[in-house]
Design a protein around this motif. Structure first.
Motif, PDB file in Angstrom:
ATOM      1  N   PHE A   1       0.831  -1.198   0.000  1.00 26.23           N
ATOM      2  CA  PHE A   1       0.000   0.000   0.000  1.00 26.23           C
ATOM      3  C   PHE A   1       0.870   1.255   0.000  1.00 26.23           C
ATOM      4  CE2 PHE A   1      -2.041   3.238   2.789  1.00 26.23           C
ATOM      5  CZ  PHE A   1      -3.069   3.606   1.945  1.00 26.23           C
TER       6      PHE A   1
ATOM      7  N   GLU B   1      -0.297   0.807  -4.540  1.00 17.60           N
ATOM      8  CA  GLU B   1      -1.624   1.425  -4.424  1.00 17.60           C
ATOM      9  C   GLU B   1      -1.821   2.504  -5.479  1.00 17.60           C
ATOM     10  OE1 GLU B   1      -5.112   3.556  -3.017  1.00 17.60           O
ATOM     11  OE2 GLU B   1      -4.477   1.486  -3.257  1.00 17.60           O
TER      12      GLU B   1
ATOM     13  N   ILE C   1      -9.287   0.528  -1.488  1.00 22.41           N
ATOM     14  CA  ILE C   1      -7.845   0.741  -1.551  1.00 22.41           C
ATOM     15  C   ILE C   1      -7.115  -0.598  -1.624  1.00 22.41           C
ATOM     16  CG2 ILE C   1      -7.880   2.958  -0.360  1.00 22.41           C
ATOM     17  CD1 ILE C   1      -7.059   1.506   2.186  1.00 22.41           C
TER      18      ILE C   1
END
Length: 269
Positions: A131, A158, A203
Motif C-alpha cells: 500500500f 496502491e 484501496i
C-alpha cells in the motif's frame, strides 16, 4: 492415556522442537547404549545445551512413564516422528514475523530480516505488493541484486504517484530509479475500484511478497522504514506448501484480467 501413547506424544514433541539430525542422534544413542550409560552418551553427542536438555527430558519421560518399553521401540518411535516432522517441514514452514517491543521471551523473526531472506532467495521471479512505500534502502538494494541475477520483478502499488494527503509517500520515487528500471510496475486504477456508500473507492491494502511460488511474506507492515523499525507489526514468512503459489497466481490473474494497469517506464516524472 497409556504409557505407550505418552511416549509417542513425547517423541512427536521432541521431533517438532529439535533439528531432525539431533533427534536421529538421540535415537542412535538409544539403540547403542545401555540404560545406565544412555544419558552420558546423549550428553556427549549433543553439544547444544537446550537441545541436550530436551533430549534428556525425553529420556526421563521414557524411564519414568514406560520403563518396560524396549529401547528399540522407543528409538523407532523417535525416528518415525523425526521423519514425519521433516516431511512436514519440507512441505511447508511458517514463521511469525514481528516489528515492535521485544521482551526476549518469544523469538520472533524481525520484519525486515524476513522479507530480505525472501528477496535474496528468489531465483526466477518476485511479486511485491504494498500500500505505502517510503525510505526502504535495504529492500531496494535487494531488489536490484535480484534483478541483476536474472530475477523477474513485478511490483504492485496502491498508486504510482502519491497517497492522498501524504506527500512523502511518492511510491515509485521511494522504490528508486534502479528498481523502477528493472521492474514491471502495476497499480490499481481508481476507475477499476468499487465505491463505498460515501462514494469513496476501495484501496489496495495488501502488504506481501512472493518469490518463485515458493516463499510468501505476508504482513501488516508497509514497505516503509517506520514499519520495519518503530511500528508494531505482525506477519508470517511461509516457505513451501500451496499458499505461496496460490497468492502468486491471484496477482497474476489480476494483471491478466486488466484489474491492474501497468505503468510505463517513465511513469514518474
Amino acid at each position: 492415556m497409556n504409557s505407550h501413547h505418552i511416549i509417542v506424544e513425547a517423541a512427536t514433541a521432541l521431533a517438532s522442537s529439535l533439528p531432525t539430525s539431533t533427534v536421529e542422534t538421540v535415537a542412535a544413542a538409544i539403540f547403542s547404549s545401555g540404560t545406565t550409560s544412555l544419558k552420558a552418551a546423549v550428553t556427549k553427542r549433543i553439544p547444544h545445551h537446550q537441545h541436550r536438555d530436551r533430549a534428556l527430558s525425553f529420556i526421563d519421560c521414557w524411564q519414568y512413564e514406560a520403563p518396560d518399553l524396549d529401547k528399540s521401540v522407543v528409538a523407532i518411535a523417535l525416528q518415525t516422528a523425526a521423519l514425519s516432522e521433516q516431511k512436514h517441514r519440507d512441505s511447508q514452514t511458517v514463521e511469525l514475523v514481528w516489528t515492535g517491543p521485544d521482551d526476549g521471551d518469544i523469538p520472533f523473526r524481525r520484519t525486515e530480516q524476513a522479507i530480505l531472506q525472501l528477496l535474496d532467495s528468489a531465483q526466477e521471479r518476485i511479486t511485491l505488493v504494498s500500500f505505502a512505500v517510503y525510505s526502504i534502502p535495504n529492500i531496494a538494494k535487494a531488489l536490484v541484486k535480484a534483478a541483476q541475477r536474472g530475477v523477474k520483478l513485478t511490483v504492485i502499488v496502491e498508486t504510482p504517484d502519491k497517497l492522498g494527503g501524504e506527500n512523502e509517500y511518492s511510491t515509485l520515487r521511494a522504490l528508486g530509479a534502479q528498481v523502477e528500471a528493472c521492474s514491471s510496475v502495476y497499480y490499481w486504477p481508481k476507475e477499476k475500484r468499487k465505491l463505498s456508500e460515501k462514494n469513496k473507492p476501495g484501496i489496495l491494502h495488501v502488504k506481501c511478497a512472493v518469490a518463485d511460488g515458493e516463499w510468501l511474506f505476508l504482513s501488516s507492515a508497509n514497505l516503509t522504514q517506520q514499519a520495519f523499525t518503530i511500528n508494531m507489526e505482525l506477519g508470517t514468512l511461509v516457505r513451501g506448501g500451496s499458499m505461496p503459489k496460490r497468492v502468486e497466481q491471484q496477482f497474476t490473474r489480476l494483471i491478466s484480467s486488466g484489474t491492474f494497469a501497468r505503468l510505463p517506464s517513465d511513469g514518474v516524472s
